[in-house]
Design a protein around this motif. Structure first.
Motif, mmCIF file in Angstrom:
data_model
loop_
_atom_site.group_PDB
_atom_site.id
_atom_site.type_symbol
_atom_site.label_atom_id
_atom_site.label_comp_id
_atom_site.label_asym_id
_atom_site.label_seq_id
_atom_site.Cartn_x
_atom_site.Cartn_y
_atom_site.Cartn_z
ATOM 1 N N LEU A 1 0.824 -1.204 0.000
ATOM 2 C CA LEU A 1 0.000 0.000 0.000
ATOM 3 C C LEU A 1 0.858 1.253 0.000
ATOM 4 O O LEU A 1 1.766 1.390 0.820
ATOM 5 C CB LEU A 1 -0.898 -0.003 1.240
ATOM 6 N N GLU B 1 0.321 4.540 1.118
ATOM 7 C CA GLU B 1 -0.687 5.228 1.939
ATOM 8 C C GLU B 1 -0.958 6.654 1.490
ATOM 9 O O GLU B 1 -2.107 7.083 1.454
ATOM 10 C CB GLU B 1 -0.299 5.208 3.421
ATOM 11 N N SER C 1 -0.697 8.042 -1.450
ATOM 12 C CA SER C 1 -1.472 8.019 -2.684
ATOM 13 C C SER C 1 -2.898 7.536 -2.418
ATOM 14 O O SER C 1 -3.861 8.091 -2.958
ATOM 15 C CB SER C 1 -0.780 7.106 -3.697
ATOM 16 N N GLU C 2 -3.024 6.518 -1.601
ATOM 17 C CA GLU C 2 -4.347 5.973 -1.302
ATOM 18 C C GLU C 2 -5.205 6.977 -0.543
ATOM 19 O O GLU C 2 -6.415 7.081 -0.786
ATOM 20 C CB GLU C 2 -4.215 4.671 -0.505
ATOM 21 N N THR D 1 -6.591 9.367 -3.061
ATOM 22 C CA THR D 1 -7.642 8.712 -3.835
ATOM 23 C C THR D 1 -8.927 8.611 -3.019
ATOM 24 O O THR D 1 -10.021 8.905 -3.524
ATOM 25 C CB THR D 1 -7.181 7.307 -4.280
ATOM 26 N N LEU E 1 -9.264 3.340 4.983
ATOM 27 C CA LEU E 1 -7.866 2.949 4.817
ATOM 28 C C LEU E 1 -7.490 1.741 5.680
ATOM 29 O O LEU E 1 -6.659 0.923 5.278
ATOM 30 C CB LEU E 1 -6.962 4.139 5.157
ATOM 31 N N LYS F 1 -7.482 -1.721 4.090
ATOM 32 C CA LYS F 1 -6.452 -1.753 3.046
ATOM 33 C C LYS F 1 -5.065 -1.893 3.673
ATOM 34 O O LYS F 1 -4.208 -2.605 3.160
ATOM 35 C CB LYS F 1 -6.520 -0.497 2.182
#
Length: 166
Positions: A48, A50, A52-53, A56, A77, A80
């Motif tokens: 992951l 993080e 970037s996530e 998003t 999050l 994930k």
């Protein structure tokens, strides 16, 4: 240790990053070992990112008309992150030379345990050891001294795992 199978019972709280993962990593460093890692959260398909996530997820929440607060983002999050921890641990153990497989199972479910043990022994052979490292450690001073107290899920899972493994 060539024929040794280590079934690591991971369930609540551990996510393959706690003491059980460290024990598995140490065993893998000392020779070929077969590892059956068991948990409720399966592995992600990659590590992951993080930052970037989070971006998003924030954009996704805003597109849905939500605020995209840190609490909302963290809620999305968290699963994930857990799946990524499983993926990273499996990769690390494989790099160390372990023959490792992951099985999804809730070890607090007594009906599921015989099925998962059958799958593990079919895939990897007899189980030589079980380390059940799930739960949430809550150290407290008690009348008899300082003892860690596990969550009810951990105690139930430990009892079920031990009963079926023997």
């Amino acid at each position: 240790m060539g024929g040794f199978t280590f079934a690591d019972g991971l369930n609540r709280g551990s996510h393959l990053n706690g003491i059980s993962a460290r024990i598995a990593q140490e065993l893998a460093q000392h020779g070929t070992i077969k590892l059956a890692l068991v948990g409720r959260t399966g592995p992600a398909s990659e590590s992951l990112d993080e930052a970037s996530e989070k971006k998003t997820l924030r954009a996704q929440l805003k597109a849905e008309g939500k605020r995209g607060t840190p609490a909302e983002i963290e809620s999305l999050l968290r699963p994930k992150r857990k799946a990524s921890e499983v993926f990273d641990t499996l990769q690390s153990l494989t790099r160390a030379g372990a023959n490792v497989r992951f099985y999804t199972c809730d070890l607090a479910d007594p009906v599921a345990i015989p099925t998962i043990i059958k799958k593990v022994t079919t895939d990897l052979g007899p189980i030589d050891a079980v380390i059940h490292g799930a739960g949430v450690e809550e150290s407290q001073i008690s009348a008899g001294g300082s003892l860690p107290r596990g969550s009810p899920g951990r105690i139930d899972g430990d009892s079920q795992s031990a009963r079926v493994a023997h």
